[in-house]
Design a protein around this motif. Structure first.
Motif, PDB file in Angstrom:
ATOM      1  N   SER A   2      -3.343   9.181   9.076  1.00 13.88           N
ATOM      2  CA  SER A   2      -2.508   8.248   9.820  1.00 13.88           C
ATOM      3  C   SER A   2      -2.293   6.963   9.023  1.00 13.88           C
ATOM      4  CB  SER A   2      -3.160   7.920  11.167  1.00 13.88           C
ATOM      5  OG  SER A   2      -4.284   7.111  10.971  1.00 13.88           O
ATOM      6  N   ARG A   3      -1.320   6.159   9.453  1.00 17.84           N
ATOM      7  CA  ARG A   3      -1.009   4.907   8.766  1.00 17.84           C
ATOM      8  C   ARG A   3      -2.180   3.948   8.785  1.00 17.84           C
ATOM      9  NH1 ARG A   3       4.667   2.636  10.808  1.00 17.84           N
ATOM     10  NH2 ARG A   3       4.403   1.071   9.197  1.00 17.84           N
ATOM     11  N   VAL A   4      -2.860   3.862   9.889  1.00 15.24           N
ATOM     12  CA  VAL A   4      -3.976   2.932  10.027  1.00 15.24           C
ATOM     13  C   VAL A   4      -5.113   3.315   9.084  1.00 15.24           C
ATOM     14  CG1 VAL A   4      -5.683   2.001  11.628  1.00 15.24           C
ATOM     15  CG2 VAL A   4      -3.367   2.429  12.415  1.00 15.24           C
ATOM     16  N   VAL A   5      -5.427   4.592   9.027  1.00 12.37           N
ATOM     17  CA  VAL A   5      -6.506   5.058   8.154  1.00 12.37           C
ATOM     18  C   VAL A   5      -6.120   4.861   6.685  1.00 12.37           C
ATOM     19  CG1 VAL A   5      -7.836   7.074   7.466  1.00 12.37           C
ATOM     20  CG2 VAL A   5      -7.355   6.682   9.868  1.00 12.37           C
ATOM     21  N   ARG A   6      -4.860   5.159   6.353  1.00 12.97           N
ATOM     22  CA  ARG A   6      -4.395   4.971   4.978  1.00 12.97           C
ATOM     23  C   ARG A   6      -4.472   3.504   4.581  1.00 12.97           C
ATOM     24  NH1 ARG A   6       1.400   5.657   4.421  1.00 12.97           N
ATOM     25  NH2 ARG A   6       1.026   7.327   5.873  1.00 12.97           N
ATOM     26  N   HIS A   9      -8.046   2.505   3.901  1.00 18.04           N
ATOM     27  CA  HIS A   9      -8.549   2.982   2.616  1.00 18.04           C
ATOM     28  C   HIS A   9      -7.975   2.188   1.444  1.00 18.04           C
ATOM     29  CE1 HIS A   9     -10.979   6.291   3.985  1.00 18.04           C
ATOM     30  NE2 HIS A   9      -9.992   6.726   4.753  1.00 18.04           N
ATOM     31  N   VAL A  10      -6.704   1.844   1.515  1.00 15.09           N
ATOM     32  CA  VAL A  10      -6.081   1.067   0.443  1.00 15.09           C
ATOM     33  C   VAL A  10      -6.702  -0.322   0.362  1.00 15.09           C
ATOM     34  CG1 VAL A  10      -3.933  -0.030  -0.295  1.00 15.09           C
ATOM     35  CG2 VAL A  10      -3.926   2.337   0.439  1.00 15.09           C
ATOM     36  N   LEU A  11      -6.868  -0.975   1.500  1.00  8.70           N
ATOM     37  CA  LEU A  11      -7.469  -2.311   1.504  1.00  8.70           C
ATOM     38  C   LEU A  11      -8.933  -2.272   1.066  1.00  8.70           C
ATOM     39  CD1 LEU A  11      -5.894  -3.829   4.724  1.00  8.70           C
ATOM     40  CD2 LEU A  11      -5.280  -4.261   2.341  1.00  8.70           C
ATOM     41  N   LYS A  12      -9.652  -1.227   1.467  1.00  6.15           N
ATOM     42  CA  LYS A  12     -11.041  -1.093   1.044  1.00  6.15           C
ATOM     43  C   LYS A  12     -11.123  -0.890  -0.468  1.00  6.15           C
ATOM     44  CE  LYS A  12     -15.296   1.320   1.830  1.00  6.15           C
ATOM     45  NZ  LYS A  12     -15.958   2.518   2.122  1.00  6.15           N
ATOM     46  N   GLU A  13     -10.216  -0.096  -1.004  1.00  4.02           N
ATOM     47  CA  GLU A  13     -10.184   0.127  -2.455  1.00  4.02           C
ATOM     48  C   GLU A  13      -9.923  -1.179  -3.204  1.00  4.02           C
ATOM     49  OE1 GLU A  13      -7.179   2.192  -5.620  1.00  4.02           O
ATOM     50  OE2 GLU A  13      -7.422   3.151  -3.670  1.00  4.02           O
ATOM     51  N   MET A  14      -9.049  -2.018  -2.654  1.00  5.24           N
ATOM     52  CA  MET A  14      -8.766  -3.294  -3.304  1.00  5.24           C
ATOM     53  C   MET A  14      -9.939  -4.250  -3.215  1.00  5.24           C
ATOM     54  SD  MET A  14      -4.844  -4.222  -2.549  1.00  5.24           S
ATOM     55  CE  MET A  14      -5.198  -5.849  -3.145  1.00  5.24           C
ATOM     56  N   GLU A  50      11.053 -11.472 -22.407  1.00  9.02           N
ATOM     57  CA  GLU A  50      11.882 -11.702 -21.231  1.00  9.02           C
ATOM     58  C   GLU A  50      11.243 -11.063 -20.002  1.00  9.02           C
ATOM     59  OE1 GLU A  50      14.907  -7.937 -21.626  1.00  9.02           O
ATOM     60  OE2 GLU A  50      15.453  -9.824 -22.582  1.00  9.02           O
ATOM     61  N   ASN A  51      11.719 -11.482 -18.833  1.00 10.61           N
ATOM     62  CA  ASN A  51      11.215 -10.926 -17.573  1.00 10.61           C
ATOM     63  C   ASN A  51      11.658  -9.471 -17.448  1.00 10.61           C
ATOM     64  OD1 ASN A  51      10.300 -13.476 -17.137  1.00 10.61           O
ATOM     65  ND2 ASN A  51      11.768 -13.983 -15.551  1.00 10.61           N
ATOM     66  N   PHE A  52      10.856  -8.688 -16.733  1.00  8.23           N
ATOM     67  CA  PHE A  52      11.193  -7.286 -16.505  1.00  8.23           C
ATOM     68  C   PHE A  52      10.770  -6.883 -15.108  1.00  8.23           C
ATOM     69  CE2 PHE A  52       7.078  -7.453 -18.557  1.00  8.23           C
ATOM     70  CZ  PHE A  52       6.293  -6.569 -17.847  1.00  8.23           C
ATOM     71  N   LEU A  53      11.173  -5.686 -14.689  1.00  3.06           N
ATOM     72  CA  LEU A  53      10.883  -5.185 -13.350  1.00  3.06           C
ATOM     73  C   LEU A  53       9.660  -4.279 -13.364  1.00  3.06           C
ATOM     74  CD1 LEU A  53      14.448  -4.255 -12.067  1.00  3.06           C
ATOM     75  CD2 LEU A  53      13.109  -6.275 -11.508  1.00  3.06           C
ATOM     76  N   VAL A  54       8.881  -4.362 -12.278  1.00 10.10           N
ATOM     77  CA  VAL A  54       7.764  -3.445 -12.059  1.00 10.10           C
ATOM     78  C   VAL A  54       7.948  -2.823 -10.680  1.00 10.10           C
ATOM     79  CG1 VAL A  54       6.163  -4.708 -13.529  1.00 10.10           C
ATOM     80  CG2 VAL A  54       6.230  -5.218 -11.115  1.00 10.10           C
ATOM     81  N   SER A  55       7.458  -1.608 -10.530  1.00  5.94           N
ATOM     82  CA  SER A  55       7.570  -0.923  -9.243  1.00  5.94           C
ATOM     83  C   SER A  55       6.210  -0.895  -8.565  1.00  5.94           C
ATOM     84  CB  SER A  55       8.084   0.503  -9.429  1.00  5.94           C
ATOM     85  OG  SER A  55       7.141   1.264 -10.134  1.00  5.94           O
ATOM     86  N   MET A  56       6.259  -0.868  -7.242  1.00  7.08           N
ATOM     87  CA  MET A  56       5.038  -0.780  -6.459  1.00  7.08           C
ATOM     88  C   MET A  56       4.790   0.692  -6.128  1.00  7.08           C
ATOM     89  SD  MET A  56       3.958  -2.772  -3.015  1.00  7.08           S
ATOM     90  CE  MET A  56       3.794  -4.287  -3.880  1.00  7.08           C
ATOM     91  N   ASN A  63       1.455  -1.586   2.920  1.00  2.00           N
ATOM     92  CA  ASN A  63       0.028  -1.846   3.112  1.00  2.00           C
ATOM     93  C   ASN A  63      -0.400  -3.155   2.464  1.00  2.00           C
ATOM     94  OD1 ASN A  63      -0.422   0.594   4.479  1.00  2.00           O
ATOM     95  ND2 ASN A  63      -0.616   1.675   2.544  1.00  2.00           N
ATOM     96  N   VAL A  64       0.196  -3.468   1.330  1.00  2.00           N
ATOM     97  CA  VAL A  64      -0.153  -4.661   0.576  1.00  2.00           C
ATOM     98  C   VAL A  64       1.141  -5.377   0.230  1.00  2.00           C
ATOM     99  CG1 VAL A  64      -1.247  -5.496  -1.526  1.00  2.00           C
ATOM    100  CG2 VAL A  64      -2.159  -3.489  -0.394  1.00  2.00           C
ATOM    101  N   TRP A  65       1.144  -6.709   0.343  1.00  3.81           N
ATOM    102  CA  TRP A  65       2.332  -7.479   0.049  1.00  3.81           C
ATOM    103  C   TRP A  65       2.075  -8.363  -1.155  1.00  3.81           C
ATOM    104  CZ3 TRP A  65       0.896  -5.829   4.706  1.00  3.81           C
ATOM    105  CH2 TRP A  65       1.849  -5.167   5.476  1.00  3.81           C
ATOM    106  N   VAL A  66       3.120  -8.521  -1.956  1.00  2.00           N
ATOM    107  CA  VAL A  66       3.061  -9.333  -3.159  1.00  2.00           C
ATOM    108  C   VAL A  66       4.081 -10.448  -3.007  1.00  2.00           C
ATOM    109  CG1 VAL A  66       3.395  -9.305  -5.651  1.00  2.00           C
ATOM    110  CG2 VAL A  66       2.387  -7.339  -4.534  1.00  2.00           C
ATOM    111  N   LYS A  67       3.681 -11.670  -3.351  1.00  2.00           N
ATOM    112  CA  LYS A  67       4.604 -12.789  -3.253  1.00  2.00           C
ATOM    113  C   LYS A  67       4.732 -13.482  -4.605  1.00  2.00           C
ATOM    114  CE  LYS A  67       1.310 -16.249  -1.674  1.00  2.00           C
ATOM    115  NZ  LYS A  67       0.032 -15.681  -1.617  1.00  2.00           N
TER     116      LYS A  67
END
Length: 162
Positions: A2-6, A9-14, A50-56, A63-67
């Motif tokens: 489920s989304r909550v469990v996923r 796990h992602v936040l715990k890994e971080m 120069e600046n470049f693009l990265v993918s998430m 699950n995780v936000w980048v600012k």
């Protein structure tokens, strides 16, 4: 899963990260802006590049936000021309301390705020922009709401005149 469990796990890994040093191909970058569709424009540690693009990656999406201003560890993608890397880790202050001790932290990213770079803005202007101490990010007013300033002296005088 489920989304909550996923998400758990992602936040715990971080959070349970073992603070490993970057591998030889990995690179430390800083987010300049979000381009949408899980793409972020980043600046490399070399001032001439120069600046470049990265993918998430999919596991971080929703699950995780980048600012803007966040520091990332990325793996380069060989076949990409516009998107040249993929995010593998979002760096925290503990990462910064460990990487600085190990001597792998780029000198360009030693300053936390983007206005501390060599773009012609002096540090006094940044201190005035950020407030008195510069570290108190929680006291920044919400600019999306109208600011209502009440002057108590004027209201007291108008009550006495009536």
């Amino acid at each position: 899963m489920s989304r909550v469990v996923r998400r758990k796990h992602v936040l715990k890994e971080m959070m349970d990260d073992n603070l490993d040093l970057p591998e030889e191909r990995q690179q430390i970058v800083r987010v300049v802006c979000s381009r949408g569709n899980n793409l972020h424009e980043v600046e490399a540690p070399e001032p001439t590049s120069e600046n470049f693009l990265v993918s998430m990656p999919t596991k971080f999406r929703k699950n995780v936000w980048v600012k803007r201003g966040d520091l990332l560890l990325v793996n380069p993608i060989d076949e990409g021309s516009k998107v040249r890397a993929e995010i593998c880790k979002i760096l925290t202050q503990e990462h910064v301390k460990e990487f600085t001790k190990a001597g792998v932290w780029p000198k360009r990213f030693t300053n936390k705020r983007p206005c501390d770079n060599d773009d012609g803005i002096d540090s006094n202007a940044c201190a005035q922009q950020d407030g008195a101490n510069g570290d108190d990010d929680l006291m920044v007013p919400n600019l999306n709401r109208p600011q209502i300033y009440e002057d108590s002296d004027e209201t007291e005088e108008s009550d006495h005149d009536i």
